[in-house]
Design an enzyme around this catalytic site. Structure first.
Site, PDB file in Angstrom:
ATOM      1  CG  HIS A 154      -2.060   0.876   1.239  1.00 24.41           C
ATOM      2  ND1 HIS A 154      -1.963   2.217   0.943  1.00 24.41           N
ATOM      3  CD2 HIS A 154      -3.363   0.645   1.528  1.00 24.41           C
ATOM      4  CE1 HIS A 154      -3.159   2.770   1.070  1.00 24.41           C
ATOM      5  NE2 HIS A 154      -4.030   1.839   1.418  1.00 24.41           N
ATOM      6  CG  ASP A 199     -10.695   3.889  -2.956  1.00 23.39           C
ATOM      7  OD1 ASP A 199      -9.845   3.125  -3.456  1.00 23.39           O
ATOM      8  OD2 ASP A 199     -11.218   3.676  -1.842  1.00 23.39           O
ATOM      9  CD  GLU A 258      -3.194   1.083  -2.169  1.00 24.91           C
ATOM     10  OE1 GLU A 258      -3.562  -0.032  -1.718  1.00 24.91           O
ATOM     11  OE2 GLU A 258      -3.865   2.126  -2.019  1.00 24.91           O
TER      12      GLU A 258
END
Length: 285
Positions: A154, A199, A258
């Site tokens: 991450h 996101d 990520e």
């Protein structure tokens, strides 16, 4: 206290968390045994590459906000029990530093290990002029049936201003857009730019990604292996205010790219099998 290899020093504990400082001719960094968490990496001649929140908790049982947290054995909230810790247990527990080595080029090789459920995890961190990360997940030979897991490195990257950077390499990949509600989006054909909370889980891609940052006059390249998911995240204004371990105004200075195996690309292992997930991060002029 100095460790057995040059360039790696055990710092005084921070709230009971063991912290190592990395100082070599080619890079500086900071490593916590809590979560096997690489909190900083800065190759010589460059500004810091990893971002770390000034509001981060450095407490046992809580994640560190920034650097490279390890998400395992699930990503995000647990699918059946939201009371369980987000992103799993690996980033919350103490790891053991098993091996250390200094290569001739100044790169350190640090190997950490832990156990999560029936999985044995081995994590190799190589901070040098480039940053190499490899997470090997093995299902115990004593397990009685196959098991599935999700995993992610991450990575929080420091940027000059999220509103002026862009990301290339994912133009041809479809993605799960999780804001405001989850929906599948077709490949855009365009670089990623940021104008609001972002996101996204890009799926079916093993491609190299490049972060373009004219404000810092650099590009950051992230290549990977053993991963078909790439997550891109920035909380923007409102979510930053809702997160107690994230400064209200820090959203402008970071972005997450990520390396992951999540969702439809989660990994299923038979007893004794292993899977390797790795990322290589380079600063380009």
């Amino acid at each position: 206290m100095k460790t057995s290899i040059p360039g790696l020093f055990l710092d005084s504990e921070l709230n009971g968390l063991s912290r190592f400082q990395i100082r070599t001719a080619v890079a500086q960094g900071q490593l916590f045994l809590h979560g096997a968490h690489l909190a900083a990496w800065q190759p010589a001649g460059h500004q810091p590459v990893l971002w770390l929140s000034g509001s981060s908790w450095f407490q046992s049982g809580r994640p560190i906000r920034g650097g490279v947290p390890i998400c395992f054995p699930w990503f995000g909230p647990h699918p059946q029990d939201p009371a369980l810790p987000a992103h799993g247990y690996a980033r919350l527990q103490e790891w053991q530093l098993q091996q250390t080595q200094a290569d001739d080029d100044g790169t350190l090789r640090l190997v950490l290990q832990t156990v999560v459920g029936n999985f044995q995890l081995r994590y190799e961190i190589c901070p040098g002029a480039e940053l190499s990360l490899q997470l090997v997940c093995q299902l115990s030979p004593d397990a009685t049936e196959p098991e599935k897991f999700e995993a992610a490195l991450h990575t929080y990257l420091q940027v000059s201003d999220i509103r002026s950077i862009w990301i290339t390499g994912l133009e041809n990949s479809g993605y799960l857009n999780k804001v405001p509600q989850p929906e599948w989006c077709a490949a855009s054909g365009q670089p990623i730019q940021f104008t609001a909370e972002t996101d996204r889980v890009y799926q079916g891609t093993a491609d190299t990604v490049v972060l373009h940052d004219p404000g810092l006059q650099r590009k950051i390249e992230i290549s990977k292996q053993g991963s078909l998911s790439t997550v891109v995240w920035n909380p923007w204004i409102d979510k930053s205010h809702r997160m107690p371990d994230f400064g209200d105004d820090e959203w402008t200075g970071m972005v997450c790219i990520e390396t992951a195996c999540v969702g439809e690309h989660a990994v299923v292992l038979q007893p004794g099998q292993s899977h390797s997930l790795s990322a290589l991060i380079r600063v380009l002029s």
